[in-house]
Scaffold this motif. Structure first.
Motif: not given
Length: 678
Positions: A98-110, A152-154, A158-164, A182-184
């Protein structure tokens, strides 16, 4: 200065390096971090860049408001495709391509990367001082935006790549952010916001276009309530399984957090709902930034630059060769942020939200529309969500050649939400106490003129814990159309499967009824909805297109014609739009010598069967095929025959989105899709 006026100059002024394309963010400036984080003026510019990152259409500018609002009994995207697709997210039908998912994912992590980089720079600045209120407020704003995007990513993935940690702080260019449970993630976000919230400024001293202490409190409550509720978890031993709905064993601790932090907002802020529901959204459509009202945080879009609020929602306004004509000088609107055709029938008839939200008309143009009617009735599978519209703005705010990028703010957090989260949490922990009842009452009171009706409703709801939860969820249903809430509320309470079945059956049963047949589920729907309104749908509508003058409001108890803020454009006056009525009486058959127009509604049959729009709009979970109604589970079709299974026996709704294929490839196999996602 309003944030909308400075965001365009708030580009990040430091070089943001990334370890790979997954989090690639570039900056036009070569200023050093030492320079930028050594001056408060430059710090604020960088912070504006963090805000700018969330405004893009691939994130909150459009996708959050339209693409990823999933179908329910409130928000609805119709789809007639009888085969699977890659991008039909609202009907639980998409793939990792899905191109929509790809674009959302990239925008969120950006956006997350921008926030991480900013926070690191601030915390390592020579000016860093925990007693400096300006410094702490800026850090708090960035932490709120980061938590908002992660939350919103979670919910969606669900479980997603995560870092501060920002990418620029990593020594290894091949580093891949590990997927976290996701709980962490939720625990880290809550702890992070708990630490910074006391150091932030109150919304009484800042604008709702900036994250405030009250927003941090509210966000903690929302994240905690989500964490304590149900969500779809993968079967890690079987990627083809759709997974299982479950909640944490210690879920009540999250409800306690929600109660505590929602209570802080309710008891320790100047925010109040006000007396008018519609006024909240009319002000937003007119670029009025409220102080201490219902909105706690509005996503601050910039006019003619970012955001499609009021272009997606409201009536469709079509243009002729790029121009709207005649009375319509506001330009084009897509009007495709729609609501279920049955949503309006589920309101109490005394609820003022009903006629404001549910729009039954739209505007079209022809070359000679100056002399022809340009207002039309919406005889469709959905109605318009009229909470926001560029057409609600005062004349001159938009040109007749304008389209999207309205700059109208979107209310990401409202006091009404906080009150109802509080009511839900208190009820879960203690039952329908007086405290819980008061939070529910405050929201409902604004929607009704007769407060006796409100008191009676709340008293009836408080007869049991189960009845009160239903009342709270129903109130959220009527309050938050178009705010990406309903499907999330249903997921959190493990009710999404049940409601999706009934949402499908309403469309299918009405379509079969128009073909002169029964679906066999009519009685079950009436019992579930507490009404047999489907038997009395107004299959023929009588209406006039008239100016908004009070003298036209004949038989006000029978004629629908909501007087909305734009008094220039014509509006429909509809006779009895809430029940199947006979032709209007002779006394009001004609107005100024013009007879009533007619339109047919709910004629959704095709060759003795339901039309595809009624068969396939929930395709990934329930659909009709040649051998009957099918529930979809683990990729297999399960017939729905006889009766509707109990909630515990229904298959799960695969609402979780797949990781985009590009992210999986770049992770070198570290990321893997579950839930039978390709």
């Amino acid at each position: 200065m309003k944030l909308r006026n400075i965001l365009l100059t708030g580009l990040t002024v430091i070089t943001l390096a990334s370890c790979n394309d997954f989090l690639n963010v570039e900056s036009p400036s070569s200023y050093s971090e030492e320079f930028v984080f050594g001056q408060k003026t430059e710090m604020n510019r960088v912070l504006n860049g963090v805000y700018a990152a969330i405004l893009v259409n691939d994130l909150y500018g459009n996708a959050y408001q339209r693409t990823f609002i999933l179908n329910s009994d409130v928000d609805m995207q119709i789809n007639s495709a009888s085969s699977p697709s890659q991008n039909s997210h609202a009907r639980f039908d998409c793939t990792s391509q899905s191109s929509d998912i790809d674009k959302y994912w990239k925008a969120a992590y950006s956006a997350i990367e921008d926030a991480n980089r900013f926070i690191h720079g601030m915390e390592n600045s020579p000016l860093y001082d925990e007693s400096d209120t300006e410094i702490m407020q800026m850090i708090g704003e960035a932490k709120c935006l980061r938590a908002m995007v992660y939350h919103d990513l979670v919910v969606m993935f669900g479980d997603v790549p995560f870092t501060f940690t920002s990418a620029a702080q990593l020594d290894d260019d091949s580093y891949v952010i590990p997927v976290a449970k996701r709980e962490d993630i939720q625990n880290r976000l809550i702890e992070d916001l708990q630490g910074i919230a006391p150091k932030m400024s109150s919304s009484a001293s800042t604008t709702v276009e900036r994250a405030s202490r009250e927003f941090a409190w509210s966000l903690i409550a929302r994240i905690a309530l989500t964490a304590g509720g149900y969500s779809l978890h993968p079967d890690e031993s079987n990627a083809s399984s759709y997974g299982v709905m479950k909640r944490p064993e210690d879920y009540q601790k999250y409800y306690r957090i929600t109660k505590e932090y929602a209570g802080y907002v309710i008891n320790n802020s100047a925010h109040a709902l006000g007396n008018s529901y519609s006024d909240v959204f009319i002000k937003q459509s007119n670029f009025e930034v409220a102080t201490n009202g219902d909105p706690i945080f509005e996503i601050p879009f910039a006019k003619e630059s970012t955001g499609n609020t009021g272009y997606i929602q409201g009536p469709t306004s079509t243009a002729n060769e790029g121009v709207t004509l005649g009375k319509n000088v506001w330009g084009a609107s897509s009007g495709n942020g729609r609501l279920s055709a049955f949503y309006r029938f589920q309101f109490d008839e005394n609820d003022n939200r009903r006629d404001f939200i549910n729009g039954l008309w739209y505007y079209g143009n022809t070359a000679n529309s100056v002399t022809q009617d340009s207002c039309f009735i919406r005889a469709d599978y959905t109605v318009h969500n009229n909470k926001w519209s560029k057409l609600w703005a005062n004349a001159g705010q938009f040109s007749n050649t304008s389209a999207g990028s309205t700059g109208i703010n979107y209310p990401y957090m409202r006091l009404a939400d906080v009150l109802l989260m509080h009511a839900e949490a208190v009820n879960e922990l203690e039952g329908p106490t007086g405290e819980a009842q008061e939070s529910l009452r405050k929201v409902r009171a604004r929607a009704f003129d007769d407060q006796g009706l409100v008191s009676a409703h709340v008293a009836q709801a408080a007869t049991s814990k189960e009845a009160f939860l239903k009342a709270v969820l129903d109130e959220r249903k009527w309050e938050f159309a178009g705010e990406n809430m309903r499907w999330r509320d249903l997921v959190r309470n493990n009710l999404y499967a049940q409601e999706t079945v009934y949402s499908f059956l309403r469309y299918y049963s009405v379509a079969m009824g128009s073909a002169g047949m029964y679906s066999g589920f009519e009685d079950a729907i009436a019992e579930y909805d507490g009404s047999d309104y489907l038997d009395y749908l107004p299959t023929t509508m009588y209406y006039h297109v008239l100016p908004q003058n009070i003298e036209w409001r004949v038989e006000p108890e029978n004629v629908y014609g909501y007087p909305y803020p734009n008094t220039t454009l014509d509006i429909l006056y509809i006779y009895n739009p809430y029940k199947n009525a006979a032709r209007p009486s002779n006394a009001v058959t004609a107005i100024e010598g013009v007879d009533w127009k007619t339109a047919d509604f709910y004629n959704w049959e095709d060759g003795g069967s339901a039309r595809n729009e009624c068969k396939y709009s929930f395709y990934g979970y329930i659909r009709y095929e040649d051998d009957g109604i099918m529930l979809v589970h683990n990729g297999e079709k399960v017939p729905l025959r006889g009766s509707i299974p109990a909630v515990s026996d229904l298959p799960v709704v695969r609402y979780i989105l797949p990781y985009p294929n590009t992210a999986i490839q770049r992770s070198a196999g570290a990321y893997k899709n579950y839930y039978n996602h390709n």
